[in-house]
Design a protein around this motif. Structure first.
Motif, PDB file in Angstrom:
ATOM      1  N   LEU A   1      -8.200  -0.454  -2.092  1.00  0.00           N
ATOM      2  CA  LEU A   1      -7.498   0.663  -1.587  1.00  0.00           C
ATOM      3  C   LEU A   1      -5.674   0.358  -1.225  1.00  0.00           C
ATOM      4  O   LEU A   1      -4.916   1.232  -1.564  1.00  0.00           O
ATOM      5  N   THR A   2      -5.749  -0.917  -0.927  1.00  0.00           N
ATOM      6  CA  THR A   2      -4.499  -1.451  -0.552  1.00  0.00           C
ATOM      7  C   THR A   2      -3.429  -1.254  -1.998  1.00  0.00           C
ATOM      8  O   THR A   2      -2.367  -0.788  -1.902  1.00  0.00           O
TER       9      THR A   2
ATOM     10  N   GLU B   1       3.334  -5.878   1.299  1.00  0.00           N
ATOM     11  CA  GLU B   1       3.578  -5.850   2.771  1.00  0.00           C
ATOM     12  C   GLU B   1       3.522  -4.349   3.308  1.00  0.00           C
ATOM     13  O   GLU B   1       2.715  -4.080   4.331  1.00  0.00           O
ATOM     14  N   GLN B   2       4.462  -3.629   2.549  1.00  0.00           N
ATOM     15  CA  GLN B   2       4.455  -2.232   3.022  1.00  0.00           C
ATOM     16  C   GLN B   2       3.133  -1.367   2.918  1.00  0.00           C
ATOM     17  O   GLN B   2       2.593  -0.848   3.547  1.00  0.00           O
ATOM     18  N   ALA B   3       2.264  -1.826   1.765  1.00  0.00           N
ATOM     19  CA  ALA B   3       1.158  -1.066   1.306  1.00  0.00           C
ATOM     20  C   ALA B   3       0.002  -1.782   2.164  1.00  0.00           C
ATOM     21  O   ALA B   3      -0.976  -0.885   2.784  1.00  0.00           O
ATOM     22  N   ASN B   4       0.097  -2.772   2.927  1.00  0.00           N
ATOM     23  CA  ASN B   4      -0.759  -3.351   3.768  1.00  0.00           C
ATOM     24  C   ASN B   4      -0.735  -2.744   5.212  1.00  0.00           C
ATOM     25  O   ASN B   4      -1.538  -2.404   5.721  1.00  0.00           O
ATOM     26  N   GLU B   5       0.665  -2.508   5.570  1.00  0.00           N
ATOM     27  CA  GLU B   5       1.016  -1.605   6.779  1.00  0.00           C
ATOM     28  C   GLU B   5       0.285  -0.242   6.529  1.00  0.00           C
ATOM     29  O   GLU B   5      -0.105   0.374   7.791  1.00  0.00           O
ATOM     30  N   GLU B   6       0.555   0.283   5.686  1.00  0.00           N
ATOM     31  CA  GLU B   6       0.138   1.845   5.110  1.00  0.00           C
ATOM     32  C   GLU B   6      -1.436   1.796   5.145  1.00  0.00           C
ATOM     33  O   GLU B   6      -1.810   2.819   5.944  1.00  0.00           O
ATOM     34  N   TYR B   7      -1.986   0.891   4.794  1.00  0.00           N
ATOM     35  CA  TYR B   7      -3.545   0.972   4.724  1.00  0.00           C
ATOM     36  C   TYR B   7      -3.966   0.623   6.232  1.00  0.00           C
ATOM     37  O   TYR B   7      -5.113   1.482   6.518  1.00  0.00           O
TER      38      TYR B   7
END
Length: 440
Positions: free
Chosen positions: A313-314, A328-334
């Protein structure tokens, strides 16, 4: 074409798709022949360009386009036929130096699979269902508000307690110059009230803005400034009196009752109070229902445990947004979206297992009920059925409205299910107590 699935674990899989020339060749050849008929290339008559030249110029682009169409159509068909419950969309695995000239083209797609879990509706811990009642204090205030609204203003010589004073607030440094009507009942401190008592038209008084009113949010409107500027404003303003009135309360008689509710709908003060109580509690029910829906939702999110394909999903968030994201941005959005995703899965399972569906006829009736309540706010209490049908038809012709109303109707169906199945405890409470307990 051959499609196979490799199961990585309970939440991740890879689908492999093998495409041969036989799967796309006829389609590609047909498109290139059409290109040849219309191609306009210098040195050749229209329709007589050598096919070799057409293939050289357009062949690869047509091939790629047709293969991508085949992939999309057949992959979606495969997922449906195999009843694979996937999260997000399949992600193509990167293949370096891919050779489009091979006789067999092989593609791989990563899948994130929905977890398997249970949602017992009979909760272990009872959830509070609030029953908000209109107490005597609230009904008294409502009656007085009606009497004030339909009462008449009587001009007075000097300011007295409970009067309404029209005048102009000024403060040159802050650019304040605003005419308004000040209800003395809304003043918070005795100092301001005493400063105004006994004053006459033409008199000016100095008032401090901090703590002037019982409701701070009203300060911006009486001073004619923005809410942002009014917040924590601590200055002195002058108030010059231009008009002094006492509001004489309207009599609680049949003329007032008819004006409020229609002829002979209410015939006494007792019936008026009962009507206010019933109408208020009906409105409160919407708030208590929303609170119950929120609380049950939170309970299920907190108490329904399952894993998600976090890595997939990330990566999906990282690759499918409007703009590429860093890891890092994708982890935050997840992290931001995980709670919502969990509830979507929980809600979807509850809807499926309890066979909650929406038929067009019931959506239409729901829309008509919504329209009717909207019209009632503007005094149209008994619209014709034909008029409601016509408005509902226009509303349901808009797909955005259909989506919004369908979501509201499904929320109502879920709420009804929760009231029937979830372990609830009823708590009777006044509206004032409800606001303190729920909103602090």
């Amino acid at each position: 074409m051959n499609i196979t699935k490799e199961q990585i674990d309970d939440l991740n899989a890879v689908v492999k798709v093998a495409i041969t020339k036989e799967d796309y060749q006829d389609k590609v050849e047909g498109i290139l022949k059409d290109y040849r008929k219309s191609a306009n290339i210098p040195g050749f008559r229209k329709g007589h360009v050598p096919m070799g030249l057409i293939k050289k110029q357009y062949g690869k682009a047509v091939l790629v386009d047709e293969v991508n169409k085949l992939l999309q159509d057949n992959l979606n068909k495969y997922l449906t036929e195999e009843k694979l419950d996937v999260l997000g969309n399949p992600l193509p695995k990167q293949q370096d130096n891919f050779d489009w000239d091979k006789d067999e083209l092989n593609f791989e797609f990563e899948l994130g699979l929905a977890p398997d879990f249970e949602v017992p509706l009979k909760t272990k811990k009872p959830i509070t269902q609030y029953k908000i009642v209109a107490d005597k204090k609230m009904i008294d205030e409502q009656v007085e508000r009606i009497q004030k609204q339909y009462g008449k203003l009587v001009s007075k010589e000097e300011v007295g307690e409970g009067y309404e004073v029209t005048g102009t607030f000024r403060n040159e440094d802050e650019g304040i110059d605003n005419k308004t009507t000040l209800e003395l009942d809304k003043l918070k401190g005795k100092k301001a009230l005493n400063a105004l008592k006994g004053k006459k038209v033409g008199d000016s008084v100095s008032l401090k803005t901090k703590g002037l009113l019982k409701e701070d949010y009203l300060l911006s409107s009486i001073l004619g400034i923005s809410q942002e500027k009014a917040t924590d404003l601590d200055i002195e303003v002058s108030f010059t009196i231009e008009e002094i009135n006492e509001r004489e309360l309207a009599a609680l008689d049949q003329e007032l009752f008819d004006k409020l509710f229609g002829k002979d709908e209410v015939k006494s003060e007792k019936e008026l109070r009962e009507r206010i109580k019933n109408d208020s509690e009906k409105q409160f029910e919407q708030q208590s229902d929303q609170k119950l829906l929120n609380d049950v939702t939170e309970y299920f999110i907190e108490n329904t445990k399952f894993d998600l394909p976090t890595g997939f999903l990330t990566k999906w968030i990282q690759m499918t947004g409007e703009e590429p994201l860093s890891e890092e941005q994708a982890n935050e959005e997840y992290e931001k979206s995980e709670k919502g995703l969990r509830y979507q899965l929980i809600e979807g399972k509850i809807i499926k297992e309890n066979d909650l569906t929406i038929q067009f006829d019931e959506l239409k009736e729901f829309a008509k009920g919504f329209i009717k309540s909207q019209m009632a706010q503007f005094g149209q209490l008994n619209p014709q059925e034909e008029e409601l049908d016509n408005i509902a038809a226009r509303v349901l012709g808009n797909q955005d409205e259909v989506k919004r109303l369908s979501e509201q109707l499904m929320s109502q169906k879920l709420l009804d299910l929760y009231k029937e199945k979830v372990n609830l405890k009823t708590k009777e409470i006044t509206y004032e107590e409800f606001v303190k307990e729920v909103y602090g």
